[in-house]
Write an enzyme that holds these catalytic residues in place. Structure first.
Site, PDB file in Angstrom:
ATOM      1  N   GLU A  74      42.707  82.141  34.453  1.00 47.14           N
ATOM      2  CA  GLU A  74      42.995  81.261  35.439  1.00 47.14           C
ATOM      3  C   GLU A  74      43.624  79.993  35.147  1.00 47.14           C
ATOM      4  O   GLU A  74      44.374  79.463  35.725  1.00 47.14           O
ATOM      5  CB  GLU A  74      42.192  81.451  36.803  1.00 47.14           C
ATOM      6  CG  GLU A  74      42.312  83.048  37.150  1.00 47.14           C
ATOM      7  CD  GLU A  74      41.022  83.219  38.236  1.00 47.14           C
ATOM      8  OE1 GLU A  74      39.774  82.609  37.792  1.00 47.14           O
ATOM      9  OE2 GLU A  74      41.152  83.693  39.407  1.00 47.14           O
TER      10      GLU A  74
ATOM     11  N   ALA B  57      34.393  82.398  34.304  1.00 44.46           N
ATOM     12  CA  ALA B  57      33.486  81.506  35.259  1.00 44.46           C
ATOM     13  C   ALA B  57      32.062  81.617  34.471  1.00 44.46           C
ATOM     14  O   ALA B  57      31.996  82.750  33.677  1.00 44.46           O
ATOM     15  CB  ALA B  57      33.401  81.826  36.552  1.00 44.46           C
TER      16      ALA B  57
ATOM     17  N   GLY C 265      37.948  83.139  34.804  1.00 43.28           N
ATOM     18  CA  GLY C 265      38.470  81.788  35.056  1.00 43.28           C
ATOM     19  C   GLY C 265      38.995  81.378  33.855  1.00 43.28           C
ATOM     20  O   GLY C 265      39.764  80.348  34.390  1.00 43.28           O
TER      21      GLY C 265
ATOM     22  N   GLU D 198      37.211  90.534  36.275  1.00 40.42           N
ATOM     23  CA  GLU D 198      36.470  90.364  37.324  1.00 40.42           C
ATOM     24  C   GLU D 198      35.823  91.605  37.953  1.00 40.42           C
ATOM     25  O   GLU D 198      34.576  91.928  38.327  1.00 40.42           O
ATOM     26  CB  GLU D 198      36.938  89.291  38.430  1.00 40.42           C
ATOM     27  CG  GLU D 198      36.941  88.094  37.877  1.00 40.42           C
ATOM     28  CD  GLU D 198      38.279  87.807  37.036  1.00 40.42           C
ATOM     29  OE1 GLU D 198      39.065  88.443  36.882  1.00 40.42           O
ATOM     30  OE2 GLU D 198      38.468  86.423  37.195  1.00 40.42           O
TER      31      GLU D 198
HETATM   32  C1  3H9 Z   1      35.239  84.915  36.682  1.00 36.97           C
HETATM   33  O1  3H9 Z   1      35.709  84.366  35.685  1.00 36.97           O
HETATM   34  C2  3H9 Z   1      35.605  84.608  38.386  1.00 36.97           C
HETATM   35  C3  3H9 Z   1      36.694  83.639  37.913  1.00 36.97           C
HETATM   36  O2  3H9 Z   1      37.831  84.331  38.831  1.00 36.97           O
HETATM   37  C4  3H9 Z   1      36.498  82.418  38.676  1.00 36.97           C
HETATM   38  C5  3H9 Z   1      35.936  82.474  40.138  1.00 36.97           C
HETATM   39  C6  3H9 Z   1      35.711  81.116  40.935  1.00 36.97           C
HETATM   40  N1  3H9 Z   1      29.189  83.407  31.855  1.00 36.97           N
HETATM   41  O3  3H9 Z   1      29.053  89.784  25.342  1.00 36.97           O
HETATM   42  P1  3H9 Z   1      28.110  88.723  24.378  1.00 36.97           P
HETATM   43  C7  3H9 Z   1      26.926  85.284  27.264  1.00 36.97           C
HETATM   44  S1  3H9 Z   1      33.924  86.155  36.611  1.00 36.97           S
HETATM   45  C8  3H9 Z   1      27.823  83.265  31.324  1.00 36.97           C
HETATM   46  O4  3H9 Z   1      27.139  89.288  23.754  1.00 36.97           O
HETATM   47  P2  3H9 Z   1      30.751  89.419  22.604  1.00 36.97           P
HETATM   48  C9  3H9 Z   1      26.387  86.593  27.351  1.00 36.97           C
HETATM   49  O5  3H9 Z   1      25.299  86.907  28.374  1.00 36.97           O
HETATM   50  C10 3H9 Z   1      33.925  86.155  34.601  1.00 36.97           C
HETATM   51  N2  3H9 Z   1      27.404  83.970  30.230  1.00 36.97           N
HETATM   52  O6  3H9 Z   1      29.472  88.442  23.141  1.00 36.97           O
HETATM   53  C11 3H9 Z   1      25.832  86.624  25.858  1.00 36.97           C
HETATM   54  O7  3H9 Z   1      24.378  85.847  26.156  1.00 36.97           O
HETATM   55  P3  3H9 Z   1      23.153  85.856  25.356  1.00 36.97           P
HETATM   56  C12 3H9 Z   1      34.986  86.824  34.063  1.00 36.97           C
HETATM   57  C13 3H9 Z   1      28.200  84.748  29.501  1.00 36.97           C
HETATM   58  O8  3H9 Z   1      31.209  88.392  21.639  1.00 36.97           O
HETATM   59  C14 3H9 Z   1      26.570  85.650  25.060  1.00 36.97           C
HETATM   60  O9  3H9 Z   1      27.241  84.820  26.184  1.00 36.97           O
HETATM   61  N3  3H9 Z   1      34.678  87.048  32.571  1.00 36.97           N
HETATM   62  C15 3H9 Z   1      29.660  85.004  29.858  1.00 36.97           C
HETATM   63  O10 3H9 Z   1      30.191  90.640  22.407  1.00 36.97           O
HETATM   64  C16 3H9 Z   1      27.579  86.163  24.084  1.00 36.97           C
HETATM   65  O11 3H9 Z   1      28.149  87.555  24.946  1.00 36.97           O
HETATM   66  C17 3H9 Z   1      34.012  88.004  31.968  1.00 36.97           C
HETATM   67  O12 3H9 Z   1      33.686  89.041  32.794  1.00 36.97           O
HETATM   68  C18 3H9 Z   1      30.143  84.358  30.854  1.00 36.97           C
HETATM   69  N4  3H9 Z   1      31.420  84.538  31.558  1.00 36.97           N
HETATM   70  O13 3H9 Z   1      31.628  89.438  23.810  1.00 36.97           O
HETATM   71  C19 3H9 Z   1      33.823  88.055  30.620  1.00 36.97           C
HETATM   72  N5  3H9 Z   1      30.421  85.686  29.043  1.00 36.97           N
HETATM   73  O14 3H9 Z   1      23.602  85.488  23.904  1.00 36.97           O
HETATM   74  C20 3H9 Z   1      32.411  88.389  30.423  1.00 36.97           C
HETATM   75  C21 3H9 Z   1      29.348  86.069  28.093  1.00 36.97           C
HETATM   76  O15 3H9 Z   1      22.135  84.917  25.860  1.00 36.97           O
HETATM   77  N6  3H9 Z   1      32.115  88.423  28.946  1.00 36.97           N
HETATM   78  N7  3H9 Z   1      28.356  85.369  28.106  1.00 36.97           N
HETATM   79  O16 3H9 Z   1      22.782  87.556  25.541  1.00 36.97           O
HETATM   80  C22 3H9 Z   1      32.481  89.244  28.036  1.00 36.97           C
HETATM   81  O17 3H9 Z   1      33.373  90.253  28.257  1.00 36.97           O
HETATM   82  C23 3H9 Z   1      32.088  89.376  26.638  1.00 36.97           C
HETATM   83  O18 3H9 Z   1      30.854  88.450  26.573  1.00 36.97           O
HETATM   84  C24 3H9 Z   1      33.022  88.577  25.509  1.00 36.97           C
HETATM   85  C25 3H9 Z   1      32.267  88.275  24.366  1.00 36.97           C
HETATM   86  C26 3H9 Z   1      34.086  89.192  25.446  1.00 36.97           C
HETATM   87  C27 3H9 Z   1      33.444  87.217  26.134  1.00 36.97           C
END
Ligand code: 3H9
Length: 707
Positions: A109, A63, A106, A129
């Site tokens: 999911e 999400a 998400g 999450e």
């Molecule tokens: C969820 O899904 C709830 C569900 O159950 C549904 C409920 C209804 N959203 O980390 P990076 C941005 S909860 C918005 O540097 P990497 C991040 O801020 C979510 N933004 O890259 C950054 O922005 P900026 C569950 C996001 O390659 C840019 O993307 N998912 C999101 O080192 C690059 O990110 C997670 O918890 C997001 N979901 O790592 C996953 N994700 O460039 C969270 C990233 O402006 N994300 N951004 O600073 C991660 O773990 C890492 O970002 C990922 C990539 C491994 C994907």
């Protein structure tokens, strides 16, 4: 169709592509786009099956985390993913989800609602999450146990850790691993299954286990979470939600999950952890340094000094694949340093962290030396000699003489002025501080100290290097103790005052451990060595302002040779395994010394202990912010979480103060000021924000500090 989702086709196979860079988060517009595409596909008789894929570097990372803040503040109602997932699953034509990069949250999911999943070998699947203080909120806790079994679902939802494609295949999350082009493989798979009945994940019950098996899984999981994730709400709620999958029909289970998700979403813990997620990514953004600033390539490094810090830093480089010279002044010291490194690697192998072969490769990257002979070839040098200005200046004069122009000259000093060190060189623009935390190969924090002449290229290179080294680099300004240690002084000072005033050492440590600190401040002193602070206090005694109260009990303990763990006694006593036990003698000593000093002891509550220690951090943090030695309040939070064991679910000291309310914090500090004198003078910035009803988080970005 929105711009974020495209619908194309390949000879009877519809292709839905999500294009929402950088990570294809399910931002507003994405679910709607997929839904519209499905409507079109349903009406198109030429389409026999659908492939759903992510454009760019990944499938869907979850999400859109930015939306959660809007939901809790009432500005948005959220993505409403559940109906879309039902629509996918109810689609008459099979939907094959093709995964590369990450299918997280998400995204996972969404993938599970498809009828089949195919993935490249490097793909990762996870429900992270919990790391944001949440649980899966779009039926992840209901579909995952149906695919992977209850035990695996509990493990993944409670730890938040991902599995790779191979493991996902083994657990039934993935149906096929595609070697070669993912889209082509997915389309071929789609042709194989087109026209056949499509399995719906939600209707599968064969892996949901028996009541007896599940009871054991849940009770063990609850016990482990209570121990390992102490005080955290989300892991417990994730277990409740998976349990619902085992004892309710799917639709009821989803409702139960929704309720638990909302409870977590509105908790302070989740707000704090989301703050930490974005703050960790914000630290690398430096307002006065343009994005396109060139970096210096660091392919080789050198460390001067093979003591605890120097040896640890050399390991950090070796672990990241960067060859490193390790220099000492004499053979005996060099041998000692190397022996420690070898034994650290051997311990890691023994504990199963990595193989003997990896340990050997890492060790091979460290080249011991007694001379500067090979220094002209390295891109960066880190000085980690004994903490004394005269010695450091000598080292930097040598480095200036031997290193190639453009090489970065860094100091691991924890207290000394980078500008003064830089002034001994002919190239202050190449000089910077890189303050590692002990043990350097374990602790994630790296304070990067910007001198007044440090060039932008050098600053950016160090911030990037931190990432390469697996650290979180935070840019700080050049003041005494920089950010972390400057704040740690008042924090530990209050801990000692509290003991003098009548709180037992254990009570002080316990109150802060209950708050969530990894370790209490007095036990931390024992670990680091009480003599370190004692030596510094003696050196700077001449700077103490007369009439300002100073703690004295720790100095007295040092006079008795009680330096902490290394001498077997400090605030606590230690056995030969360094296990702590309370020492009644300390209480006796303290009572006697305090009586001699004329201090009257009293009962002290746990609330007073935490308020005094934590607000001492906050007050100093506010000064640092105001003086421009930290760029943002959130940078201070990241420093405390990664370097000082501050609980991430409280968001860091400054965020914690915002959560409590700055007016309340300020009022309490004023109370301490009246009771304990000038050391509690409230920071002007705190006063101003409290009076304006604002927060540190609000001013973080507009501060424009110089760091
Ligand atoms: C969820 O899904 C709830 C569900 O159950 C549904 C409920 C209804 N959203 O980390 P990076 C941005 S909860 C918005 O540097 P990497 C991040 O801020 C979510 N933004 O890259 C950054 O922005 P900026 C569950 C996001 O390659 C840019 O993307 N998912 C999101 O080192 C690059 O990110 C997670 O918890 C997001 N979901 O790592 C996953 N994700 O460039 C969270 C990233 O402006 N994300 N951004 O600073 C991660 O773990 C890492 O970002 C990922 C990539 C491994 C994907």
């Amino acid at each position: 169709m929105t711009d974020l989702v495209q619908l194309t086709s390949d000879n009877g196979i519809a292709l839905i592509t999500i294009n929402n860079p950088p990570v294809n988060a399910l931002s507003p517009g994405v679910p709607e786009g997929i839904s519209e595409a499905l409507d079109k596909i349903a009406q198109d008789d030429s389409v026999k099956a659908t492939v759903l894929i992510g454009g760019g570097r990944t499938f869907v990372a979850g999400a859109d985390i930015k939306e959660f803040g809007k939901m809790t503040s009432g500005k948005s109602r959220g993505a409403g993913l559940l109906p879309l997932l039902m629509k996918i699953e109810d689609s008459a034509k099979p939907v094959i989800v093709a995964v590369h990069g990450t299918a997280f949250g998400g995204g996972m999911e969404l993938a599970m609602a498809g009828h089949y999943r195919v993935a490249v070998a490097s793909a990762q699947f996870g429900q992270p999450e919990v790391k944001l203080g949440l649980i899966p909120g779009a039926a992840g806790t209901q579909r995952l146990p149906r695919l992977a079994g209850v035990a695996k679902a509990v493990e993944m939802c409670v730890s938040g850790n991902p599995v790779n494609a191979e493991e996902a295949l083994r657990f039934g999350i993935v149906d096929r691993i595609i070697n070669g082009d993912l889209l082509a493989g997915a389309v071929a798979f789609a042709r194989e299954v087109a026209g056949k009945p499509a399995p719906k994940t939600r209707e599968r019950i064969e892996r949901l286990g028996s009541a007896t098996e599940n009871a054991l899984i849940f009770s063990v999981a609850r016990e482990t979470a209570a121990k390992k994730q102490r005080g955290l709400l989300a892991p417990a709620r994730a277990i409740d939600a998976v349990e619902a999958a085992t004892n309710m029909p799917f639709e009821e289970g989803c409702k139960a999950e929704q309720k638990l998700f909302i409870e977590c979403l509105f908790s302070d813990q989740s707000k704090s952890l989301i703050h930490v997620f974005f703050s960790e990514r914000e630290v690398a953004k430096i307002p006065d340094i343009p994005k396109e600033t060139k970096t210096i390539s660091v392919r080789s490094a050198a460390v001067v000094g093979a003591g605890t810090m120097g040896g640890g830093i050399a390991m950090v480089f070796a672990n990241a694949g960067i060859p490193v010279l390790l220099k000492e002044a004499d053979q005996a010291a060099l041998d000692r340093g190397l022996a420690t490194i070898q034994s650290n690697y051997a311990n890691s192998v023994k504990r199963g962290r990595f193989s003997q072969q990896i340990a050997e490769e890492r060790l091979k990257r460290i080249t011991p030396t007694l001379t500067y002979g090979d220094f002209p070839n390295v891109d960066l040098v880190i000085e980690a000699v004994f903490e004394g200005m005269a010695l450091k200046k000598e080292v930097f004069k040598d480095l200036d003489r031997v290193c190639r122009p453009g090489a970065i000259l860094a100091s691991n000093t924890s207290t000394l002025s980078i500008d003064e060190i830089a002034s001994t060189t002919s190239r202050p623009e190449s000089v910077i501080g890189t303050h590692f935390f002990s043990p350097a190969n374990v602790m994630r924090l790296l304070e990067i100290v910007r001198g007044k002449s440090s060039s932008k290229e050098v600053v950016v290179t160090c911030l990037q290097l931190a990432k390469t080294l697996g650290k979180v680099g935070v840019l700080v300004g050049n003041c005494r103790g920089f950010v972390g240690n400057r704040m740690f002084g008042p924090y530990r000072r209050e801990a000692q005052f509290l003991v003098e005033e009548g709180a037992g050492a254990e009570a002080v440590d316990q109150a802060l451990a209950d708050f969530g600190m990894a370790m209490g401040p007095l036990a931390t002193g024992d670990l680091a060595g009480l003599d370190v602070g004692w030596r510094i206090r003696k050196e700077y005694r001449h700077l103490e302002v007369p009439g300002i109260r100073q703690p004295f009990v720790e100095d007295r303990l040092c006079e008795l040779g009680r330096y902490g763990q290394k001498t077997g006694a400090g605030w606590y006593k230690y056995d030969d395994q360094r296990r702590a036990a309370s020492d009644p003698a300390v209480g006796e000593f303290v009572r006697k010394w305090v009586e001699e000093a004329g201090v009257v002891q009293r009962q002290i509550s746990a609330a007073e202990i935490t308020d005094r220690c934590l607000y001492a951090l906050v007050n100093e943090g506010a000064r640092i912010l105001e003086e421009g030695f930290a760029l943002r309040a959130s940078d201070i939070d990241i420093i405390y979480i990664n370097g000082y064991g501050f609980p991430a679910h409280r968001g860091g000291p400054m965020w914690h103060a915002d959560t409590v309310g700055l007016k309340r914090v300020y009022d309490r500090i004023c109370e301490f000021h009246r009771q304990h004198g000038e050391i509690w003078q409230p920071a002007p910035l705190l006063k101003q924000l409290a009076e304006q009803g604002r927060t540190f988080a609000e001013i973080g970005r507009e501060q424009g500090a110089t760091a």
